[in-house]
Scaffold this motif. Structure first.
Motif, PDB file in Angstrom:
ATOM      1  N   ASN A   1      40.414  40.932  28.676  1.00  0.00           N
ATOM      2  CA  ASN A   1      40.203  41.664  29.952  1.00  0.00           C
ATOM      3  C   ASN A   1      41.361  40.783  31.002  1.00  0.00           C
ATOM      4  N   TYR A   2      41.907  42.059  31.621  1.00  0.00           N
ATOM      5  CA  TYR A   2      42.986  41.771  32.422  1.00  0.00           C
ATOM      6  C   TYR A   2      42.528  42.556  33.892  1.00  0.00           C
ATOM      7  N   THR A   3      43.071  42.122  34.981  1.00  0.00           N
ATOM      8  CA  THR A   3      42.758  42.513  36.137  1.00  0.00           C
ATOM      9  C   THR A   3      44.027  43.188  36.794  1.00  0.00           C
ATOM     10  N   LEU A   4      44.198  44.562  36.670  1.00  0.00           N
ATOM     11  CA  LEU A   4      45.490  45.206  37.190  1.00  0.00           C
ATOM     12  C   LEU A   4      45.304  45.603  38.638  1.00  0.00           C
ATOM     13  N   VAL A   5      46.090  45.184  39.431  1.00  0.00           N
ATOM     14  CA  VAL A   5      46.080  45.441  40.958  1.00  0.00           C
ATOM     15  C   VAL A   5      47.228  46.577  41.237  1.00  0.00           C
ATOM     16  N   ILE A   6      46.864  47.418  41.909  1.00  0.00           N
ATOM     17  CA  ILE A   6      47.447  48.769  42.347  1.00  0.00           C
ATOM     18  C   ILE A   6      47.387  49.026  43.926  1.00  0.00           C
ATOM     19  N   ARG A   7      48.533  48.949  44.530  1.00  0.00           N
ATOM     20  CA  ARG A   7      48.563  49.365  45.927  1.00  0.00           C
ATOM     21  C   ARG A   7      49.064  50.743  45.886  1.00  0.00           C
ATOM     22  N   ALA A   8      48.315  51.816  46.460  1.00  0.00           N
ATOM     23  CA  ALA A   8      48.787  52.999  46.239  1.00  0.00           C
ATOM     24  C   ALA A   8      48.537  53.983  47.679  1.00  0.00           C
ATOM     25  N   LYS A   9      49.215  54.836  47.666  1.00  0.00           N
ATOM     26  CA  LYS A   9      48.854  55.859  48.965  1.00  0.00           C
ATOM     27  C   LYS A   9      47.306  56.538  48.787  1.00  0.00           C
ATOM     28  N   ASN A  10      46.634  56.664  50.017  1.00  0.00           N
ATOM     29  CA  ASN A  10      45.529  57.477  49.859  1.00  0.00           C
ATOM     30  C   ASN A  10      45.526  58.817  49.606  1.00  0.00           C
ATOM     31  N   GLY A  11      44.648  59.341  48.677  1.00  0.00           N
ATOM     32  CA  GLY A  11      44.460  60.424  48.255  1.00  0.00           C
ATOM     33  C   GLY A  11      44.141  60.787  46.902  1.00  0.00           C
ATOM     34  N   THR A  12      43.806  61.960  46.573  1.00  0.00           N
ATOM     35  CA  THR A  12      43.267  62.313  45.057  1.00  0.00           C
ATOM     36  C   THR A  12      44.209  62.224  44.222  1.00  0.00           C
ATOM     37  N   LYS A  13      45.519  62.489  44.625  1.00  0.00           N
ATOM     38  CA  LYS A  13      46.679  62.561  43.822  1.00  0.00           C
ATOM     39  C   LYS A  13      46.876  61.137  43.285  1.00  0.00           C
ATOM     40  N   SER A  14      47.028  60.126  43.984  1.00  0.00           N
ATOM     41  CA  SER A  14      47.167  58.876  43.576  1.00  0.00           C
ATOM     42  C   SER A  14      46.218  58.379  42.570  1.00  0.00           C
ATOM     43  N   LEU A  15      44.740  58.729  42.726  1.00  0.00           N
ATOM     44  CA  LEU A  15      43.718  58.498  41.841  1.00  0.00           C
ATOM     45  C   LEU A  15      43.730  59.205  40.432  1.00  0.00           C
ATOM     46  N   ALA A  16      44.355  60.407  40.431  1.00  0.00           N
ATOM     47  CA  ALA A  16      44.639  61.235  39.346  1.00  0.00           C
ATOM     48  C   ALA A  16      45.702  60.466  38.502  1.00  0.00           C
ATOM     49  N   ASP A  17      46.694  60.153  39.313  1.00  0.00           N
ATOM     50  CA  ASP A  17      47.814  59.627  38.415  1.00  0.00           C
ATOM     51  C   ASP A  17      47.648  58.382  37.736  1.00  0.00           C
ATOM     52  N   ILE A  18      46.832  57.412  38.353  1.00  0.00           N
ATOM     53  CA  ILE A  18      46.383  56.315  38.113  1.00  0.00           C
ATOM     54  C   ILE A  18      45.494  56.543  36.787  1.00  0.00           C
ATOM     55  N   TYR A  19      44.443  56.947  36.725  1.00  0.00           N
ATOM     56  CA  TYR A  19      43.342  57.258  35.924  1.00  0.00           C
ATOM     57  C   TYR A  19      43.895  58.129  34.576  1.00  0.00           C
ATOM     58  N   THR A  20      44.504  59.090  34.898  1.00  0.00           N
ATOM     59  CA  THR A  20      45.052  59.859  33.858  1.00  0.00           C
ATOM     60  C   THR A  20      46.154  58.984  33.134  1.00  0.00           C
ATOM     61  N   THR A  21      46.920  58.168  33.493  1.00  0.00           N
ATOM     62  CA  THR A  21      47.636  57.456  32.915  1.00  0.00           C
ATOM     63  C   THR A  21      47.061  56.212  32.034  1.00  0.00           C
ATOM     64  N   LEU A  22      45.960  55.753  32.828  1.00  0.00           N
ATOM     65  CA  LEU A  22      45.300  54.594  31.928  1.00  0.00           C
ATOM     66  C   LEU A  22      44.763  55.389  30.844  1.00  0.00           C
ATOM     67  N   GLU A  23      44.116  56.315  30.825  1.00  0.00           N
ATOM     68  CA  GLU A  23      43.436  57.091  29.726  1.00  0.00           C
ATOM     69  C   GLU A  23      44.550  57.555  28.576  1.00  0.00           C
ATOM     70  N   ASP A  24      45.702  57.858  29.077  1.00  0.00           N
ATOM     71  CA  ASP A  24      46.668  58.365  28.099  1.00  0.00           C
ATOM     72  C   ASP A  24      47.199  57.058  27.238  1.00  0.00           C
ATOM     73  N   ASN A  25      47.100  55.967  27.740  1.00  0.00           N
ATOM     74  CA  ASN A  25      47.678  54.801  27.321  1.00  0.00           C
ATOM     75  C   ASN A  25      46.450  53.895  26.773  1.00  0.00           C
ATOM     76  N   GLN A  26      45.233  54.456  26.539  1.00  0.00           N
ATOM     77  CA  GLN A  26      44.131  53.864  25.822  1.00  0.00           C
ATOM     78  C   GLN A  26      43.803  52.462  26.476  1.00  0.00           C
ATOM     79  N   TRP A  27      43.733  52.603  27.897  1.00  0.00           N
ATOM     80  CA  TRP A  27      43.020  51.652  28.481  1.00  0.00           C
ATOM     81  C   TRP A  27      41.468  51.777  28.642  1.00  0.00           C
ATOM     82  N   ASP A  28      40.889  50.394  28.337  1.00  0.00           N
ATOM     83  CA  ASP A  28      39.277  50.418  28.350  1.00  0.00           C
ATOM     84  C   ASP A  28      39.010  49.932  29.773  1.00  0.00           C
ATOM     85  N   ILE A  29      38.412  50.383  30.653  1.00  0.00           N
ATOM     86  CA  ILE A  29      38.051  49.886  31.747  1.00  0.00           C
ATOM     87  C   ILE A  29      36.664  49.499  31.980  1.00  0.00           C
TER      88      ILE A  29
END
Length: 393
Positions: A323-351
């Protein structure tokens, strides 16, 4: 670098080299020679088939990241020790199933028609047609399958085409037309004229074919083993062969097989007149070699490109999980969250869990994600305009 130390598809090697990967291919490496080559070359990826990968082999390279078994079983690899060193172990399940199933049927037919003796007499210039008149034939006889994975299912298909009856036992029953599932191994042994083993070498299956097992079989039964030599208590089997003159054993695997590709070697069972054996060649067809080669190349390229192995191939994932702790600083908004979680899913990250807090800087938030996946996720996430900074804690 890829070090391939068993017979391997030339097309697979071409595919790797054309994509710019360095490949060293030496199908004759084994034992101390393999250790020395690994120490000299320091490969990242080691590809093996039947060659044993011991602690010594693993320790010889500080650069080794993944061991790929060009086949299904991994009992020739010290998976536990590889895991302690943080090395991935992968395999290619199902890719050699057709070849092994064909060999299992070949052993069944060869024993039924006594083909080895036919060949031998002809080579000796002798005509002995009369002694083979007692061959029974396969139509209507019952084949019992212990284990019903990829190989066993293909054996069943072929046996049904020979108009045999097929019964099977497996902890997971699969709805298969023409196959009768029974509730225990004992039922298979009681019913079957021919029993074929299709289970892995585990603590629960090691030595499962012992005197008790054999005595539950029919006196004139045939036992087929294209799985693992360790399934057999060979001393008990030798006694059973001597006391049951119509019992036969067909095998592609024996205990203590040589690690080298060619040498002089004798085994008591192999010398028995009612044992038909082959040289652990279950997967040794050009068709299987090509299929396995394609899968090894796919696994190797994906690992080199994005640092992950698919679950179906990842033998030691549950043991190797970090397990790793990934630290992300991003702009507020749904687009930021969508970018993050879609990328994690596409790259087979287990959260495992997430924690989000506002940043002191207005319009930004800090997201901490505890999980497991390829480390190059940092680079992928950093490419989005909505994400200011990515790091590991």
């Amino acid at each position: 670098m890829f070090l391939i130390c068993d017979v391997f598809s030339q097309e697979g090697i071409r595919s790797l080299t054309e994509d710019g990967y360095e490949v060293v291919y030496n199908k004759d490496l084994a034992g101390d020679g393999l250790v020395e080559e690994v120490r000299s070359l320091q490969p990242e990826v080691l590809v093996v088939r039947s060659t044993k990968v011991t602690k010594g082999v693993i320790d010889a390279s500080s650069n080794l990241k993944v061991i790929i078994r060009a086949g299904a079983g991994t009992d020739t690899i010290d998976v536990e020790y590889a895991t302690t060193q943080g090395i991935y172990v992968a395999n290619c399940p199902g890719k050699n199933a057709t070849a092994v199933a064909e060999l299992a049927m070949g052993l069944i037919i060869s024993i039924d028609r006594r083909l080895a003796e036919n060949y031998l007499f002809q080579k000796q210039g002798k005509w002995r047609k009369g002694i083979f008149a007692k061959c029974l034939g396969l139509k209507g006889r019952t084949l019992g399958l212990i284990g019903f994975g990829n190989i066993s299912q293909k054996v069943a298909q072929r046996a049904l085409a020979f108009e045999m009856k097929v019964v099977a036992y497996d902890v997971i029953q699969k709805d298969t037309e023409g196959v009768q599932f029974v509730s225990s191994i004992d039922e298979v042994l009681e019913i079957a004229d021919i029993v074929s083993l299709h289970v892995p070498n585990l603590p629960t299956t090691k030595g499962m074919v012992n005197a008790e097992f054999l005595n539950k079989m029919k006196d004139n039964a045939v036992l087929i083993n294209t799985a693992r030599g360790e399934l057999i208590n060979e001393e008990d089997l030798a006694v059973h062969l001597e006391t049951n003159e119509n019992f036969w054993y067909g095998t592609d695997v024996l205990k203590g097989e040589p690690s080298s590709k060619e040498c002089d070697w004798e085994h008591p069972l192999a010398l028995h007149p009612r044992v038909y054996g082959s040289h652990h060649i279950g997967a040794s067809t050009k068709q299987a070699e090509a299929e396995i080669g394609e899968e090894v190349v796919r696994i190797g390229k994906k690992f080199k490109e994005i640092g992950i192995i698919d679950d179906i191939n990842h033998v030691n994932k549950s043991m190797l999980k970090k397990n790793y702790t990934l630290v992300i600083r991003a702009k507020n908004g749904t687009k930021s969250l969508a970018d993050i979680y879609t990328t994690l899913e596409d790259n087979q990250w287990d959260i495992e869990k997430t924690e989000s807090t506002p940043c002191k800087s207005e319009g930004l938030f800090l997201l901490k994600i505890l999980g497991d996946g390829p480390r190059n996720i940092e680079e992928k996430l950093s490419s989005f305009e909505s994400i200011e900074e990515v790091s590991f804690e």
